[in-house]
Design an enzyme around this catalytic site. Structure first.
Site, PDB file in Angstrom:
ATOM      1  N   ARG A  86      56.964 -75.799   2.877  1.00  0.00           N
ATOM      2  CA  ARG A  86      57.419 -75.764   1.491  1.00  0.00           C
ATOM      3  C   ARG A  86      57.082 -77.072   0.765  1.00  0.00           C
ATOM      4  O   ARG A  86      56.683 -77.072  -0.394  1.00  0.00           O
ATOM      5  CB  ARG A  86      58.934 -75.527   1.452  1.00  0.00           C
ATOM      6  CG  ARG A  86      59.575 -75.621   0.080  1.00  0.00           C
ATOM      7  CD  ARG A  86      59.218 -74.452  -0.805  1.00  0.00           C
ATOM      8  NE  ARG A  86      59.758 -74.609  -2.149  1.00  0.00           N
ATOM      9  CZ  ARG A  86      59.558 -73.750  -3.128  1.00  0.00           C
ATOM     10  NH1 ARG A  86      58.835 -72.666  -2.917  1.00  0.00           N
ATOM     11  NH2 ARG A  86      60.051 -73.945  -4.323  1.00  0.00           N
ATOM     12  N   LYS A  98      65.103 -86.104   5.021  1.00  0.00           N
ATOM     13  CA  LYS A  98      63.987 -85.163   5.057  1.00  0.00           C
ATOM     14  C   LYS A  98      63.483 -84.856   3.651  1.00  0.00           C
ATOM     15  O   LYS A  98      62.280 -84.912   3.373  1.00  0.00           O
ATOM     16  CB  LYS A  98      64.424 -83.876   5.744  1.00  0.00           C
ATOM     17  CG  LYS A  98      63.481 -82.686   5.538  1.00  0.00           C
ATOM     18  CD  LYS A  98      64.070 -81.424   6.127  1.00  0.00           C
ATOM     19  CE  LYS A  98      63.200 -80.202   5.853  1.00  0.00           C
ATOM     20  NZ  LYS A  98      63.299 -79.740   4.453  1.00  0.00           N
ATOM     21  N   ASN A  99      64.387 -84.496   2.740  1.00  0.00           N
ATOM     22  CA  ASN A  99      63.964 -84.069   1.407  1.00  0.00           C
ATOM     23  C   ASN A  99      63.323 -85.209   0.620  1.00  0.00           C
ATOM     24  O   ASN A  99      62.431 -84.980  -0.199  1.00  0.00           O
ATOM     25  CB  ASN A  99      65.151 -83.486   0.635  1.00  0.00           C
ATOM     26  CG  ASN A  99      65.618 -82.169   1.231  1.00  0.00           C
ATOM     27  OD1 ASN A  99      64.883 -81.501   1.945  1.00  0.00           O
ATOM     28  ND2 ASN A  99      66.864 -81.795   0.949  1.00  0.00           N
ATOM     29  N   MET A 150      72.654 -70.481  -5.277  1.00  0.00           N
ATOM     30  CA  MET A 150      71.222 -70.686  -5.499  1.00  0.00           C
ATOM     31  C   MET A 150      70.333 -69.746  -4.705  1.00  0.00           C
ATOM     32  O   MET A 150      69.287 -69.324  -5.180  1.00  0.00           O
ATOM     33  CB  MET A 150      70.856 -72.141  -5.189  1.00  0.00           C
ATOM     34  CG  MET A 150      71.472 -73.126  -6.157  1.00  0.00           C
ATOM     35  SD  MET A 150      70.819 -74.790  -5.925  1.00  0.00           S
ATOM     36  CE  MET A 150      71.801 -75.698  -7.115  1.00  0.00           C
ATOM     37  N   ASP A 160      61.844 -72.227   4.805  1.00  0.00           N
ATOM     38  CA  ASP A 160      62.962 -71.361   5.135  1.00  0.00           C
ATOM     39  C   ASP A 160      62.877 -70.022   4.427  1.00  0.00           C
ATOM     40  O   ASP A 160      62.442 -69.932   3.283  1.00  0.00           O
ATOM     41  CB  ASP A 160      64.293 -72.025   4.728  1.00  0.00           C
ATOM     42  CG  ASP A 160      64.636 -73.192   5.628  1.00  0.00           C
ATOM     43  OD1 ASP A 160      64.252 -73.145   6.803  1.00  0.00           O
ATOM     44  OD2 ASP A 160      65.279 -74.136   5.150  1.00  0.00           O
TER      45      ASP A 160
END
Length: 435
Positions: free
Chosen positions: A97, A22-23, A341, A121
């Site tokens: 995003r 996905k990323n 993070m 998210d």
């Protein structure tokens, strides 16, 4: 709103292949805007976030052709720049995003870009400073419209420069990199992210005619070129799915083989799950996880409690900490999970506690998990998926729990996992999608 109804306590068995990453998809698909030539992508995951991006690219004039399942050709020969000032673009891109990564290619090729406040998210603050400051150093002017909540960037041309990134942001590095490939002169990006997906983007851009060196390190050197051409690009397997399947196999006492896992690009993911006591075997490009009645969390050499924390690559990815946490609930031993993070990503543990897990949420970033060693089974409850990764962690918990669980807001899971219910049901799970 759709839901999953899961009847847990079933052992799974068989082979499963991870989807495309996905990323990586959200980065490389945007890179097609850098050329007017066709770019073909294979192993593209069929998930909501990627499909939203493909729809957005099509709306702006990119010719999107589905050549086969999970294979697309994009050609950005007629991009409609007027589209970016309309409300449709702002509404659609604000939900995704990954839309922020349209900015780098648009700046490089057309000299202007708009970025709505990013969606995705709700896992804590995700600032855009790294992106904007990088574009400014390359020569772009930046303005924020407080009424429309949108960032605008413009330049006559971009010029090579030295960039010391304030953080090794993956999306920030990818965005600035895509802008720099067509800048005048040489750009160096120091403290660059070096995740496998970023390396894949670099290799793809080089196939298109870019000149990028230092791939895989935290210092990238980009010699600007005047134009780029088309290429073919195959996406890696999704490392987050691979890690999710490892944790799922342990939690459900299942025997599973993860096929074509792109093991060479997993970094320390297998070793981290082995620290939880999970047995696994690398078989070529596959990962075999045998049935385990119990698994024991290791301690550090001095006997202290194991800590698992996220760190920029080649450290452990933050996207798998939710999976580590839920997997530890049925291990023997104790582990501290430290999510550095994002300050809201551990808040889903209240659902696991309600299911019977023994977890102490120390603060927004840290949780202590006391493994039950299967002495007490988790119990099914009704819950809501707050984000992609927590949603799959809750799904794994439900698969191992006694009785029926209901997970609502599964659109969050569909954003990142392709037909997850169908694929797990093929292994013997009992998941029903309720619309």
């Amino acid at each position: 709103m759709s839901s999953f109804e899961i009847r847990g306590g079933r052992r799974l068995q068989g082979e499963i292949a991870p989807q495309g990453a996905k990323n990586e998809a959200l980065q490389v698909l945007c890179a097609a805007l850098l050329t007017d030539q066709p770019v073909t992508f294979s192993n593209v995951p069929d998930i909501l976030d990627v499909n939203m991006l493909l729809e957005l690219l099509g709306d702006m004039g990119v010719r999107v052709t589905k050549d086969a399942p999970n294979t697309f050709t994009l050609q950005a020969s007629e991009v409609n720049l007027e589209y970016f000032s309309g409300q449709t673009f702002q509404r659609k891109s604000g939900k995704l995003r990954g839309a922020v990564m349209l900015a780098g290619p648009l700046l490089a090729r057309f000299g202007k870009a708009l970025i709505p406040q990013p969606g995705g998210d709700k896992i804590g603050r995700r600032r855009l400073d790294t992106h904007i400051r990088g574009f400014e150093k390359l020569g772009a002017a930046f303005h924020f419209d407080t009424d429309k909540n949108i960032f605008s960037l413009e330049c006559d041309h971009l010029s090579g420069t030295f960039l010391h990134m304030d953080e090794p942001s993956v999306t920030g590095t990818a965005n600035v990199l895509m802008a720099a490939v067509m800048a005048r002169g040489t750009t160096q990006i120091y403290n660059a992210a070096c995740e496998p997906y970023l390396q894949q983007l670099c290799r793809m851009l080089n196939k298109m005619g870019a000149r990028i060196s230092g791939i895989g390190s935290n210092l990238l050197t980009i010699e600007g070129v005047t134009q780029l051409g088309g290429c073919d690009h195959h996406l890696l397997a999704d490392m987050i799915e691979v890690g999710s399947f490892i944790g799922m196999a342990a939690m459900t006492q299942s025997e599973i083989t993860i096929k074509n896992a792109d093991v060479a690009h997993l970094g320390n993911i297998p070793e981290t799950f082995q620290q939880l006591g999970i047995e696994l075997e690398i078989r070529g490009n596959d990962i075999y996880i045998p049935t385990q009645e119990n698994y024991r969390i290791r301690r550090f050499i001095d006997g202290s409690i194991l800590t698992v924390y996220d760190h920029p690559w080649p450290g452990f990815t933050p996207d798998l900490l939710s999976i580590v946490l839920v997997t530890a609930t049925q291990a023997k031993g104790t582990v501290l999970v430290h999510q550095k993070m994002f300050e809201s990503r551990l808040f889903f543990v209240d659902k696991l506690i309600e299911m019977g897990a023994q977890i102490v949420l120390c603060d927004p970033h840290r949780a202590v998990v006391i493994g039950l060693n299967r002495d007490i089974n988790l119990r099914g409850i009704t819950m809501v998926s707050p984000d992609i990764r927590a949603g799959v962690a809750l799904l794994i918990a439900a698969l191992s729990a006694e009785g029926k669980s209901i997970i609502q807001n599964i659109e969050q899971i569909d954003r990142g996992y392709e037909r997850i219910d169908e694929r797990l049901n093929a292994l013997g799970a009992d998941i029903r999608r309720v619309d």
